[in-house]
Structures are given as structure tokens and as C-alpha cells.
Design a protein around this motif. Structure first.
Motif, PDB file in Angstrom:
ATOM      1  N   ILE A  40       5.159  -3.491  -2.676  1.00 31.76           N
ATOM      2  CA  ILE A  40       4.477  -4.152  -1.567  1.00 31.76           C
ATOM      3  C   ILE A  40       3.921  -3.114  -0.603  1.00 31.76           C
ATOM      4  O   ILE A  40       2.923  -3.340   0.085  1.00 31.76           O
ATOM      5  N   GLY A  41       4.547  -1.924  -0.600  1.00 29.26           N
ATOM      6  CA  GLY A  41       4.054  -0.841   0.244  1.00 29.26           C
ATOM      7  C   GLY A  41       2.706  -0.306  -0.191  1.00 29.26           C
ATOM      8  O   GLY A  41       2.038   0.396   0.568  1.00 29.26           O
ATOM      9  N   ASP A  42       2.302  -0.653  -1.417  1.00 27.75           N
ATOM     10  CA  ASP A  42       0.984  -0.231  -1.892  1.00 27.75           C
ATOM     11  C   ASP A  42      -0.130  -0.967  -1.169  1.00 27.75           C
ATOM     12  O   ASP A  42      -1.254  -0.468  -1.068  1.00 27.75           O
ATOM     13  N   VAL A  43       0.168  -2.172  -0.693  1.00 26.55           N
ATOM     14  CA  VAL A  43      -0.881  -2.999  -0.073  1.00 26.55           C
ATOM     15  C   VAL A  43      -0.629  -3.300   1.396  1.00 26.55           C
ATOM     16  O   VAL A  43      -1.530  -3.740   2.100  1.00 26.55           O
ATOM     17  N   ILE A  44       0.600  -3.070   1.850  1.00 25.59           N
ATOM     18  CA  ILE A  44       0.932  -3.375   3.244  1.00 25.59           C
ATOM     19  C   ILE A  44       1.566  -2.152   3.909  1.00 25.59           C
ATOM     20  O   ILE A  44       2.440  -1.498   3.336  1.00 25.59           O
ATOM     21  N   GLU A  45       1.109  -1.863   5.094  1.00 26.32           N
ATOM     22  CA  GLU A  45       1.687  -0.777   5.887  1.00 26.32           C
ATOM     23  C   GLU A  45       2.527  -1.399   7.000  1.00 26.32           C
ATOM     24  O   GLU A  45       2.065  -2.298   7.711  1.00 26.32           O
ATOM     25  N   PHE A  46       3.772  -0.976   7.135  1.00 28.63           N
ATOM     26  CA  PHE A  46       4.616  -1.528   8.186  1.00 28.63           C
ATOM     27  C   PHE A  46       5.394  -0.406   8.879  1.00 28.63           C
ATOM     28  O   PHE A  46       5.804   0.578   8.251  1.00 28.63           O
ATOM     29  N   LYS A  47       5.555  -0.550  10.164  1.00 30.30           N
ATOM     30  CA  LYS A  47       6.261   0.460  10.946  1.00 30.30           C
ATOM     31  C   LYS A  47       6.793  -0.159  12.236  1.00 30.30           C
ATOM     32  O   LYS A  47       6.367  -1.243  12.648  1.00 30.30           O
ATOM     33  N   SER A  48       7.734   0.535  12.865  1.00 29.18           N
ATOM     34  CA  SER A  48       8.286   0.120  14.158  1.00 29.18           C
ATOM     35  C   SER A  48       7.836   1.118  15.224  1.00 29.18           C
ATOM     36  O   SER A  48       7.924   2.328  15.029  1.00 29.18           O
ATOM     37  N   VAL A  49       7.342   0.582  16.328  1.00 33.83           N
ATOM     38  CA  VAL A  49       6.856   1.423  17.418  1.00 33.83           C
ATOM     39  C   VAL A  49       7.739   1.189  18.645  1.00 33.83           C
ATOM     40  O   VAL A  49       7.972   0.044  19.056  1.00 33.83           O
ATOM     41  N   LYS A  50       8.230   2.284  19.226  1.00 36.36           N
ATOM     42  CA  LYS A  50       9.108   2.192  20.386  1.00 36.36           C
ATOM     43  C   LYS A  50       8.290   2.072  21.666  1.00 36.36           C
ATOM     44  O   LYS A  50       7.346   2.831  21.888  1.00 36.36           O
ATOM     45  N   HIS A  51       8.637   1.086  22.508  1.00 34.73           N
ATOM     46  CA  HIS A  51       7.963   0.877  23.790  1.00 34.73           C
ATOM     47  C   HIS A  51       8.988   0.882  24.919  1.00 34.73           C
ATOM     48  O   HIS A  51      10.066   0.293  24.780  1.00 34.73           O
ATOM     49  N   MET A  52       8.661   1.548  25.996  1.00 35.54           N
ATOM     50  CA  MET A  52       9.538   1.548  27.170  1.00 35.54           C
ATOM     51  C   MET A  52       9.322   0.262  27.969  1.00 35.54           C
ATOM     52  O   MET A  52       8.220  -0.281  28.009  1.00 35.54           O
ATOM     53  N   LYS A  53      10.384  -0.220  28.611  1.00 35.65           N
ATOM     54  CA  LYS A  53      10.297  -1.425  29.430  1.00 35.65           C
ATOM     55  C   LYS A  53      10.062  -1.051  30.898  1.00 35.65           C
ATOM     56  O   LYS A  53      10.629  -0.078  31.399  1.00 35.65           O
ATOM     57  N   TRP A  54       9.210  -1.843  31.554  1.00 41.18           N
ATOM     58  CA  TRP A  54       8.851  -1.589  32.935  1.00 41.18           C
ATOM     59  C   TRP A  54       8.987  -2.863  33.767  1.00 41.18           C
ATOM     60  O   TRP A  54       8.908  -3.962  33.239  1.00 41.18           O
ATOM     61  N   VAL A  55       9.187  -2.660  35.058  1.00 37.91           N
ATOM     62  CA  VAL A  55       9.263  -3.782  35.997  1.00 37.91           C
ATOM     63  C   VAL A  55       8.035  -3.741  36.897  1.00 37.91           C
ATOM     64  O   VAL A  55       7.686  -2.693  37.454  1.00 37.91           O
ATOM     65  N   LYS A  56       7.392  -4.888  37.033  1.00 35.84           N
ATOM     66  CA  LYS A  56       6.181  -4.987  37.851  1.00 35.84           C
ATOM     67  C   LYS A  56       6.574  -5.219  39.315  1.00 35.84           C
ATOM     68  O   LYS A  56       7.169  -6.235  39.663  1.00 35.84           O
ATOM     69  N   ILE A  57       6.250  -4.260  40.190  1.00 33.16           N
ATOM     70  CA  ILE A  57       6.614  -4.322  41.608  1.00 33.16           C
ATOM     71  C   ILE A  57       5.339  -4.393  42.459  1.00 33.16           C
ATOM     72  O   ILE A  57       4.451  -3.551  42.318  1.00 33.16           O
ATOM     73  N   ARG A  58       5.277  -5.394  43.355  1.00 33.34           N
ATOM     74  CA  ARG A  58       4.123  -5.501  44.234  1.00 33.34           C
ATOM     75  C   ARG A  58       4.128  -4.348  45.230  1.00 33.34           C
ATOM     76  O   ARG A  58       5.125  -4.068  45.889  1.00 33.34           O
TER      77      ARG A  58
END
Length: 262
Positions: free
Chosen positions: A149-167
Motif C-alpha cells: 500500500i506504501g507504493d500508492v499511498i504516502e503517510f506520515k505524522s507531523v508534530k505540531h505545538m499547541k498554542w493559546v490565543k490571548i487577546r
């Protein structure tokens, strides 16, 4: 009917560009344009008969061409059927038309006595020029058996940092409510900035992959659904014929694999 559609049959029957141009009162360049835009997947019958030309092919072609019981389209149907043993596909290649039409008409064509008689001759022939020989079959089965299935599909995990929205009136970001800033969201367990992983799945472009291992692909609610051929079934068939192929190959004979779907 548009001229190019009417002329397509003449082209497939082997009529020359200049003769088509004369018949439909157009220039030769126009006919060549029709070929490029509309007939790119077609070929004159004489060229289609030359499929996989190897030693001994000319005799089989001559025998087929000499069959006065079949029309040219029926002869093409026989050649295509021998390649995949699929009447629906063979009918579409020889006659065109929709899948539903080909499914019905393909079965009817296959049932005709003169068609079955010709197919029996092709199957009995020692030449492998018009259908899969053992090497071709083994290669195709191996391709399916070891596909991934890897021949036709590319899959990966991407790390994202969490942020808080402050006015914040001095914040560098702005939305419809005004300015704001983003502060790190702290993980209460680690005391460090929290994060999450995004799983990304991407279907590879058709020019990056060998699509022969894909059984079907469709879009369902915006998502690509990919179905691969059964690897275990392909591997089982491959193993089934491997010993037979090896022994006969040593003797210089040909093994015809004609029940791949059984």
C-alpha cells in the motif's frame, strides 16, 4: 454526428489519412488532429494484430485474418479476450461503449459458437505472442504478490505545538475581533509546551506509481478509497505455478496460466 466520430471507424479499419480527408472533405492536418485528440488510444486493426510480435506470431495472425466467419471486431475481441480472459474488457477494447453495455454484450459475444471456436484455436496454439506466456504471468503475479500500500499511498505524522490565543492590543495577529497573541499551551504533566501529532495520508500522483497493483480507486465524500489486489491470493497462485513453470522452462516448453481469477 461529428465528423471525427464517423471517421474513427475508418481509421480503425486501416484507412489512410488522405483517404479519410477526401471522404469527409477535410485537410490531412485535420485528420491528424482528430487522431491526436480523439483517437490516441486507438490503432488500426493491422497494428492491433501485431500485439507483442515474437517468433511464430505471423502464422497465428495469418490464420486469424483468414477466418472468414468473424468480423474484424470479433477478431479483435478474441485477441483481447486471450490477454485477460475478461469478456467485458475485451468487448470494450474491440467495440467501445459503456461498461454496462460491454458486460452484457461481452457475454453474448463470448457465447457465440464461431467465437468460441476461434478462441479454442488460439488457446491451443503453441505461440505465446497473443497472450501471457509463463514469464509474463509469473512477472505479473509477483508484482501483485509483493506490492505494498506504501507504493500508492504516502503517510506520515507531523508534530505540531499547541498554542493559546490571548487577546492583546499589541498582539502580532489580528482577526475580526481585534489583535491577539499566541502563548505556548503548557502540559500540566510535563510543565513543557503541549503538542499533538497530525496524521497525513496522501495518494501519490499517477505518474509516480505503477497502477497495475491497484484494483479500484474512487472518491467517497471527498476521500480517496483505494483497493489493492489480494496479495495472498496472488502469492498462492504464484507458488502453485512456480514449480510447474521451473520444470517446463528447463525443457524449453511454455506454461500458459489461464485461470488467474479462479
Amino acid at each position: 454526428m461529428e465528423k471525427w466520430k464517423a471517421a474513427r471507424k475508418d481509421y480503425v479499419q486501416g484507412m489512410k489519412y488522405k483517404d479519410i480527408a477526401t471522404k469527409y472533405s477535410v485537410s490531412i492536418n485535420t485528420v491528424k488532429s482528430w487522431k491526436k485528440r480523439h483517437w490516441s488510444n486507438d490503432a488500426p486493426i493491422s497494428k492491433k494484430y501485431a500485439y507483442k510480435t515474437k517468433r511464430g506470431a505471423s502464422k497465428v495472425i495469418n490464420d486469424l485474418d483468414a477466418n472468414k466467419e468473424l468480423t474484424d471486431k470479433q477478431k479483435l475481441f478474441c485477441l483481447y479476450y486471450i490477454q485477460r480472459y475478461n469478456a467485458t474488457w475485451a468487448y470494450q477494447q474491440a467495440y467501445g461503449g459503456s461498461y454496462n453495455t460491454a458486460k452484457v454484450e461481452g457475454s453474448r459475444t463470448l457465447a457465440k459458437p464461431n467465437i468460441r471456436k476461434q478462441l479454442a484455436k488460439l488457446q491451443a496454439s503453441q505461440s505465446n505472442d497473443l497472450y501471457f506466456d509463463a514469464v509474463d504471468a509469473m512477472g505479473e503475479l509477483a508484482k501483485l504478490a509483493f506490492s505494498s500500500i506504501g507504493d500508492v499511498i504516502e503517510f506520515k505524522s507531523v508534530k505540531h505545538m499547541k498554542w493559546v490565543k490571548i487577546r492583546d492590543e499589541k498582539g502580532q495577529y489580528e482577526d475580526n475581533r481585534g489583535n491577539y497573541r499566541l502563548d505556548p499551551m503548557v502540559d500540566v504533566d510535563t510543565g513543557k509546551q503541549a503538542y499533538y501529532y497530525e496524521n497525513i495520508i496522501r495518494l501519490r500522483s499517477s505518474d509516480e506509481i505503477d497502477a497495475s497493483s491497484i484494483k479500484s480507486i474512487r472518491i467517497d465524500k471527498g476521500n480517496a478509497i483505494v483497493e489493492m489486489y489480494d496479495k495472498q491470493k496472488a502469492l498462492g497462485i504464484l507458488l502453485k505455478y512456480l514449480n510447474k513453470f521451473t520444470s517446463t522452462a528447463e525443457q524449453g516448453n511454455t506454461v500458459i496460466v489461464d485461470d488467474i481469477d479462479k
